[in-house]
Write a protein that holds these residues in place. Structure first.
Motif, PDB file in Angstrom:
ATOM      1  N   SER A 213       0.820  -1.208   0.000  1.00  0.00           N
ATOM      2  CA  SER A 213       0.000   0.000   0.000  1.00  0.00           C
ATOM      3  C   SER A 213       0.859   1.265   0.000  1.00  0.00           C
ATOM      4  O   SER A 213       2.045   1.226   0.354  1.00  0.00           O
ATOM      5  CB  SER A 213      -0.907   0.004   1.226  1.00  0.00           C
ATOM      6  OG  SER A 213      -0.125   0.140   2.401  1.00  0.00           O
ATOM      7  N   ARG A 214       0.240   2.373  -0.380  1.00  0.00           N
ATOM      8  CA  ARG A 214       0.929   3.676  -0.321  1.00  0.00           C
ATOM      9  C   ARG A 214       1.330   3.996   1.116  1.00  0.00           C
ATOM     10  O   ARG A 214       2.394   4.547   1.365  1.00  0.00           O
ATOM     11  CB  ARG A 214       0.017   4.776  -0.864  1.00  0.00           C
ATOM     12  CG  ARG A 214      -0.212   4.716  -2.367  1.00  0.00           C
ATOM     13  CD  ARG A 214      -1.014   5.926  -2.841  1.00  0.00           C
ATOM     14  NE  ARG A 214      -1.269   5.861  -4.283  1.00  0.00           N
ATOM     15  CZ  ARG A 214      -2.302   5.213  -4.826  1.00  0.00           C
ATOM     16  NH1 ARG A 214      -3.172   4.587  -4.037  1.00  0.00           N
ATOM     17  NH2 ARG A 214      -2.463   5.188  -6.139  1.00  0.00           N
ATOM     18  N   ARG A 215       0.461   3.663   2.041  1.00  0.00           N
ATOM     19  CA  ARG A 215       0.725   3.947   3.456  1.00  0.00           C
ATOM     20  C   ARG A 215       1.972   3.198   3.943  1.00  0.00           C
ATOM     21  O   ARG A 215       2.827   3.760   4.618  1.00  0.00           O
ATOM     22  CB  ARG A 215      -0.501   3.555   4.283  1.00  0.00           C
ATOM     23  CG  ARG A 215      -0.398   3.917   5.756  1.00  0.00           C
ATOM     24  CD  ARG A 215      -1.708   3.606   6.447  1.00  0.00           C
ATOM     25  NE  ARG A 215      -1.650   3.922   7.871  1.00  0.00           N
ATOM     26  CZ  ARG A 215      -2.666   3.764   8.702  1.00  0.00           C
ATOM     27  NH1 ARG A 215      -3.825   3.280   8.252  1.00  0.00           N
ATOM     28  NH2 ARG A 215      -2.544   4.077   9.979  1.00  0.00           N
ATOM     29  N   LYS A 216       2.061   1.924   3.556  1.00  0.00           N
ATOM     30  CA  LYS A 216       3.215   1.134   3.960  1.00  0.00           C
ATOM     31  C   LYS A 216       4.487   1.667   3.314  1.00  0.00           C
ATOM     32  O   LYS A 216       5.538   1.761   3.956  1.00  0.00           O
ATOM     33  CB  LYS A 216       3.005  -0.333   3.573  1.00  0.00           C
ATOM     34  CG  LYS A 216       4.118  -1.253   4.063  1.00  0.00           C
ATOM     35  CD  LYS A 216       3.786  -2.713   3.786  1.00  0.00           C
ATOM     36  CE  LYS A 216       4.836  -3.631   4.369  1.00  0.00           C
ATOM     37  NZ  LYS A 216       4.525  -5.064   4.120  1.00  0.00           N
ATOM     38  N   GLU A 218       5.058   4.677   2.401  1.00  0.00           N
ATOM     39  CA  GLU A 218       5.399   5.960   3.014  1.00  0.00           C
ATOM     40  C   GLU A 218       6.180   5.742   4.309  1.00  0.00           C
ATOM     41  O   GLU A 218       7.145   6.464   4.600  1.00  0.00           O
ATOM     42  CB  GLU A 218       4.129   6.768   3.278  1.00  0.00           C
ATOM     43  CG  GLU A 218       4.375   8.208   3.702  1.00  0.00           C
ATOM     44  CD  GLU A 218       5.113   9.034   2.656  1.00  0.00           C
ATOM     45  OE1 GLU A 218       5.880   9.937   3.052  1.00  0.00           O
ATOM     46  OE2 GLU A 218       4.951   8.761   1.443  1.00  0.00           O
ATOM     47  N   ALA A 219       5.766   4.735   5.082  1.00  0.00           N
ATOM     48  CA  ALA A 219       6.472   4.431   6.326  1.00  0.00           C
ATOM     49  C   ALA A 219       7.897   3.938   6.048  1.00  0.00           C
ATOM     50  O   ALA A 219       8.856   4.352   6.709  1.00  0.00           O
ATOM     51  CB  ALA A 219       5.696   3.379   7.112  1.00  0.00           C
ATOM     52  N   ARG A 221       9.585   4.593   3.368  1.00  0.00           N
ATOM     53  CA  ARG A 221      10.304   5.738   2.784  1.00  0.00           C
ATOM     54  C   ARG A 221      10.987   6.548   3.882  1.00  0.00           C
ATOM     55  O   ARG A 221      12.151   6.940   3.763  1.00  0.00           O
ATOM     56  CB  ARG A 221       9.328   6.612   1.997  1.00  0.00           C
ATOM     57  CG  ARG A 221       9.937   7.868   1.372  1.00  0.00           C
ATOM     58  CD  ARG A 221       8.842   8.632   0.625  1.00  0.00           C
ATOM     59  NE  ARG A 221       9.367   9.799  -0.058  1.00  0.00           N
ATOM     60  CZ  ARG A 221       9.511  11.001   0.488  1.00  0.00           C
ATOM     61  NH1 ARG A 221       9.152  11.180   1.779  1.00  0.00           N
ATOM     62  NH2 ARG A 221       9.998  12.015  -0.195  1.00  0.00           N
TER      63      ARG A 221
END
Length: 277
Positions: A213-216, A218-219, A221
Motif C-alpha cells: 500500500s501507499r501507506r506502507k 510511506e512508512a 520511505r
C-alpha cells in the motif's frame, strides 16, 4: 567456411550469455568487393567488430551506423553500399532510405556494390523480483511465459516453494545481472522490506515498483531517508505496483504488474513505429 562456423558459434555463445550485439551479413555483391555474399561479422554496441569480416572501410562506416540504429530501435535493416554513379541512376542520395533499404556511397576505387543485412540481437528483458511472496512467485511464472529473463532474490528460508526463474539468489545481494533492459519489483510481503527496497533503489532499472500500500511505502520511505538514501531516488518506486485493474488474487496482482511493465517496455517502440508509419 571455417570462419563462418566460428562466427555462428560465437553468436550462440553470446545469445546464451544474454549479451547485446549485431549480426551483419553480406547478402549480395555486384562487381568487385572485398567481402562476398555470406560473409558475416559480429558487432558490439561500442562499434567493435569482435568476429568475422564484411570488408574494409568502403562499407564499414555505413554498416556501423546501421548497427547503432538497429540497437537503438531493435529493428533489422538493409544497407546498400553503391558507387556514386549507380546512386544517381537510382535517383537516391547517400543516407536516404527507400523501400526499407538505406543507401550509402562506396568511396573505394573498386566501385562495387554490397548489400548488408544488419540484425540486432538483444537479450531477453530482465525482470528482477525481490521477495518470495505468492505475488512474486506468480509474477515470475507469468513473466517467463512472456520471454523475460527472471531473477528472484530472496533468503532461502523465506521460500515456500521452488520458483519458476532463470536465476535464484539467496538473499538480496544481486551481484552481476544481464545487460538487458531491467525492471525491478519488490514483493516481500513484510519479510525484509527495507533490505529489499535498499537493493532496489541502488539498482539501475527502467521500472521500480513495490507490492504494498501507499501507506506502507510511506512508512518505509521515512526509514530509508533516515538511513541517508536520497528521497528523489526512493520516489522513483511505484507503490502500489501494477495498473489499477481491481486485482485481488496474487495471480491478478501479478498480471496487473506485468501489464504496467509491458506498457513501459513498449512505450519507446510504439513511438518509433508511429514515426515510421
Amino acid at each position: 567456411m571455417t570462419k563462418h562456423i566460428e562466427v555462428m558459434d560465437l553468436v550462440a555463445q553470446m545469445k546464451a550469455a544474454e549479451q547485446t550485439f549485431v549480426l551483419a551479413t553480406v547478402v549480395r555483391t555486384v562487381s568487385v568487393t572485398a567481402a562476398k555474399a555470406g560473409a558475416k561479422a559480429i558487432i558490439r554496441p561500442d562499434g567493435t567488430i569482435v568476429a568475422g569480416w564484411i570488408g574494409g572501410g568502403c562499407a564499414r562506416g555505413a554498416v556501423l551506423k546501421a548497427a547503432r540504429d538497429a540497437l537503438a530501435d531493435g529493428e533489422p535493416r538493409m544497407v546498400s553500399v553503391q558507387p556514386e554513379n549507380l546512386l544517381v541512376e537510382l535517383g537516391v542520395k547517400a543516407g536516404e532510405n527507400r523501400d526499407g533499404v538505406r543507401f550509402a556511397r562506396n568511396m573505394c576505387p573498386s566501385k562495387g556494390t554490397m548489400d548488408v543485412f544488419v540484425e540486432p540481437v538483444l537479450p531477453h528483458p530482465s525482470l528482477v523480483i525481490l521477495g518470495g511472496s505468492p505475488v512474486a512467485l506468480s509474477l515470475a511464472a507469468q513473466a517467463r511465459q512472456l520471454g523475460y529473463h527472471v531473477t528472484i532474490a530472496v533468503p532461502a528460508a523465506d521460500l515456500q516453494e521452488t520458483p519458476d526463474a532463470d536465476m535464484l539468489v539467496d538473499g538480496f545481494a544481486l551481484g552481476k545481472l544481464t545487460e538487458a533492459r531491467r525492471f525491478i519489483v519488490v514483493s516481500t510481503q513484510g519479510k525484509g522490506d527495507e533490505a529489499a527496497l535498499r537493493t532496489a533503489v541502488k539498482t539501475e532499472a527502467s521500472y521500480h515498483a513495490f507490492v504494498g500500500s501507499r501507506r506502507k511505502m510511506e512508512a518505509l520511505r521515512g526509514k530509508l531517508i533516515a538511513e541517508g538514501i536520497d528521497a528523489a531516488v526512493i520516489d522513483r518506486i511505484k507503490a502500489p505496483a501494477g495498473l489499477d485493474l481491481g486485482a485481488i488474487t496474487p495471480e491478478e496482482i501479478a498480471m496487473s504488474i506485468l501489464a504496467e511493465i509491458t506498457a513501459e517496455r513498449r512505450r519507446g517502440q510504439r513511438m518509433s513505429n508511429n514515426h515510421t508509419a
